[in-house]
Write an enzyme that holds these catalytic residues in place. Structure first.
Site, PDB file in Angstrom:
ATOM      1  N   ASP A  85      -9.266  -8.135  -2.361  1.00 46.39           N
ATOM      2  CA  ASP A  85      -8.685  -6.810  -2.619  1.00 46.39           C
ATOM      3  C   ASP A  85      -8.145  -6.815  -4.048  1.00 46.39           C
ATOM      4  O   ASP A  85      -6.937  -6.889  -4.266  1.00 46.39           O
ATOM      5  CB  ASP A  85      -7.578  -6.536  -1.600  1.00 46.39           C
ATOM      6  CG  ASP A  85      -6.965  -5.145  -1.755  1.00 46.39           C
ATOM      7  OD1 ASP A  85      -7.507  -4.346  -2.536  1.00 46.39           O
ATOM      8  OD2 ASP A  85      -5.947  -4.871  -1.100  1.00 46.39           O
ATOM      9  N   GLU A 126      -2.797 -15.657  -4.461  1.00 42.60           N
ATOM     10  CA  GLU A 126      -2.063 -14.561  -5.102  1.00 42.60           C
ATOM     11  C   GLU A 126      -1.347 -15.101  -6.340  1.00 42.60           C
ATOM     12  O   GLU A 126      -0.776 -16.190  -6.307  1.00 42.60           O
ATOM     13  CB  GLU A 126      -1.051 -13.967  -4.111  1.00 42.60           C
ATOM     14  CG  GLU A 126      -0.002 -13.059  -4.688  1.00 42.60           C
ATOM     15  CD  GLU A 126      -0.585 -11.856  -5.399  1.00 42.60           C
ATOM     16  OE1 GLU A 126      -0.116 -11.565  -6.525  1.00 42.60           O
ATOM     17  OE2 GLU A 126      -1.487 -11.207  -4.832  1.00 42.60           O
ATOM     18  N   TYR A 170      -6.459 -12.247  -3.936  1.00 46.75           N
ATOM     19  CA  TYR A 170      -5.510 -11.200  -4.326  1.00 46.75           C
ATOM     20  C   TYR A 170      -4.692 -10.815  -3.074  1.00 46.75           C
ATOM     21  O   TYR A 170      -4.510  -9.647  -2.764  1.00 46.75           O
ATOM     22  CB  TYR A 170      -6.210  -9.971  -4.906  1.00 46.75           C
ATOM     23  CG  TYR A 170      -7.280 -10.268  -5.923  1.00 46.75           C
ATOM     24  CD1 TYR A 170      -6.967 -10.420  -7.280  1.00 46.75           C
ATOM     25  CD2 TYR A 170      -8.619 -10.404  -5.540  1.00 46.75           C
ATOM     26  CE1 TYR A 170      -7.955 -10.698  -8.221  1.00 46.75           C
ATOM     27  CE2 TYR A 170      -9.606 -10.679  -6.476  1.00 46.75           C
ATOM     28  CZ  TYR A 170      -9.273 -10.827  -7.812  1.00 46.75           C
ATOM     29  OH  TYR A 170     -10.256 -11.093  -8.736  1.00 46.75           O
ATOM     30  N   CYS A 173     -10.351   0.089  -4.895  1.00 53.21           N
ATOM     31  CA  CYS A 173      -9.739   1.398  -5.129  1.00 53.21           C
ATOM     32  C   CYS A 173     -10.322   2.091  -6.347  1.00 53.21           C
ATOM     33  O   CYS A 173      -9.776   3.101  -6.799  1.00 53.21           O
ATOM     34  CB  CYS A 173      -8.221   1.271  -5.265  1.00 53.21           C
ATOM     35  SG  CYS A 173      -7.686   0.200  -6.619  1.00 53.21           S
ATOM     36  N   GLN A 221       0.834  -1.194   0.000  1.00 52.70           N
ATOM     37  CA  GLN A 221       0.000   0.000   0.000  1.00 52.70           C
ATOM     38  C   GLN A 221       0.875   1.254   0.000  1.00 52.70           C
ATOM     39  O   GLN A 221       1.879   1.315   0.700  1.00 52.70           O
ATOM     40  CB  GLN A 221      -0.920  -0.003   1.207  1.00 52.70           C
ATOM     41  CG  GLN A 221      -1.968  -1.098   1.179  1.00 52.70           C
ATOM     42  CD  GLN A 221      -3.013  -0.902   0.090  1.00 52.70           C
ATOM     43  OE1 GLN A 221      -3.235   0.211  -0.389  1.00 52.70           O
ATOM     44  NE2 GLN A 221      -3.653  -1.985  -0.313  1.00 52.70           N
TER      45      GLN A 221
END
Length: 409
Positions: free
Chosen positions: A339, A286, A262, A366, A230
């Site tokens: 995410d 992932e 993810y 996002c 992040q």
């Protein structure tokens, strides 16, 4: 180039649109205008008239300023520079911070209402840091042009512009950034400032095999220097807390087939594990093998935690198509945290989640449009949105993060 490109128009700006631009009309046609805000009258130059339904334009002069306009936090992105010379990445930097968050709230709520049928307030919270929204970026990529000049891209282009400062970046990154230097033959550089070890510079697209450590509260996470983390200095802690709070403890089953999709290096899986204890069973999925390797290490405190290298859509499709009756029961009792990238989870992932039917979903997003699209599909497939929170993880830009909780009805 169309016949109207280059034309200058006087426009009354009425609303905000997704993507960091604002809405007005000229002779009945919608015009999307950059570098303004609602309530302003501006002179703008048309830069794209290829669409039948709308044009795009850049503000070149502010005729009547909004009381929410401020001096731009990044001088090289300000409206007094020619549009092609304005640095990209701070498209809301001319708007006072409180109004920025209000505009982001509006975009979130409008898209959720229109695309998902979800009509509820979504406050957008500020993160810790300077009130003016500077000094937060722990990752910055600078590009190099064919002459080796280093800088960010100009707004809405792939042309490098030279700048004297990077005000959104941490002090550490600003200290090591090679501004004003030339890097002949290079693509650019990555600048990173992890929470341990100090800022450093990497060749663009490489991590030189170096591992770094990020600290979130009392916990440490290992990852590749060039790997995903992040960007805001306070984002990892903020999202960990938000995801932990969003999980309905009465629905959570530590022994179920819980998933972190993810999952990166295990940040959000760890947030779930920290809340529900060392026996928590959770699988982080992932696509990056290196991130999965780090996730194995980072999740070692939980005996039931594991990390799998796989594309999320394919992993879920296999589960939906081959899970045994007992496995399906564990999945249906499970909690899924996801995410996804900016493009969202997408129809294949949503379809598989709907088929598997976990008890609750925690969706971290996002992009408001991608979030609204996916939530709409989940609602149509038997889920109900029970909570929504917005976070200003990207001050002085149009980007906004949201965390949504859904339960199976």
């Amino acid at each position: 180039m169309g016949e109207h490109v280059g034309a200058e128009l006087e426009l009354e700006v009425s609303n905000v649109a997704h993507g960091g631009v604002f809405v007005t009309r000229h002779e009945g046609r919608v015009v999307f205008v950059a570098d303004t805000l609602p309530g302003e009258r501006v002179r703008a130059r048309v830069v794209d008239d290829a669409h039948d339904r709308f044009w795009r334009a850049d503000t070149i002069a502010v005729l009547t300023a909004s009381p929410d306009r401020q001096e731009h936090v990044w001088a090289e992105a300000a409206v007094d520079r020619a549009p092609g010379e304005r640095a990209g990445g701070a498209e809301f930097g001319h708007i006072r911070p409180g109004r920025q968050r209000e505009l982001k709230r509006q975009v979130l709520e409008e898209n959720l209402r229109r695309m998902a049928g979800v009509d509820r307030p979504v406050p957008v919270a500020a993160l810790p840091g300077p009130e003016d929204g500077t000094g937060w970026r722990t990752r910055v990529r600078l590009h190099a042009d064919e002459d080796g000049r280093v800088g960010p891209y100009a707004a809405r282009s792939h042309r490098v512009v030279e700048v004297a400062d990077l005000p959104l970046a941490t002090e550490g990154i600003r200290a090591v950034a090679p501004l004003g230097h030339r890097l002949p033959g290079a693509q650019g550089v990555q600048l990173i400032h992890p929470s341990t070890g100090g800022a450093r510079l990497l060749p663009a697209g490489e991590d030189a095999g170096e591992a770094i450590t990020e600290r979130v509260g009392e916990r440490e996470f290992r990852l590749d220097a060039g790997g995903f983390w992040q960007v805001h200095v306070a984002a990892a802690a903020t999202l960990s807390d938000a995801v932990s709070r969003a999980v309905d403890g009465q629905l959570f089953d530590p022994a179920a087939a819980n998933l972190d999709l993810y999952g990166g290096v295990g940040l959000l899986a760890a947030a779930v594990g920290d809340r529900f204890g060392p026996s928590t069973r959770i699988t982080s999925v992932e696509s990056s093998p290196r991130a999965t390797e780090h996730a194995h290490e980072n999740l070692a405190d939980w005996v039931g935690a594991t990390a799998v290298t796989a594309r999320v859509d394919r992993y879920l499709s296999r589960l939906a198509g081959s899970a045994s009756k007992a496995e399906r029961a564990r999945l249906q009792r499970g909690t899924v945290v996801l995410d996804p990238p900016r493009s969202g989870a997408g129809k294949d992932v949503v379809r598989s989640l709907a088929a598997l039917g976990p008890a609750q979903l925690i969706y971290v997003a996002c992009d408001p449009v991608a979030l609204a699209r996916d939530l709409g599909a989940l609602v149509r497939n038997g889920y109900e949105v029970t909570s929504l929170e917005g976070f200003d993880l990207f001050p002085n830009t149009h980007h906004v993060e949201a965390v949504a909780a859904l339960v199976r009805t």
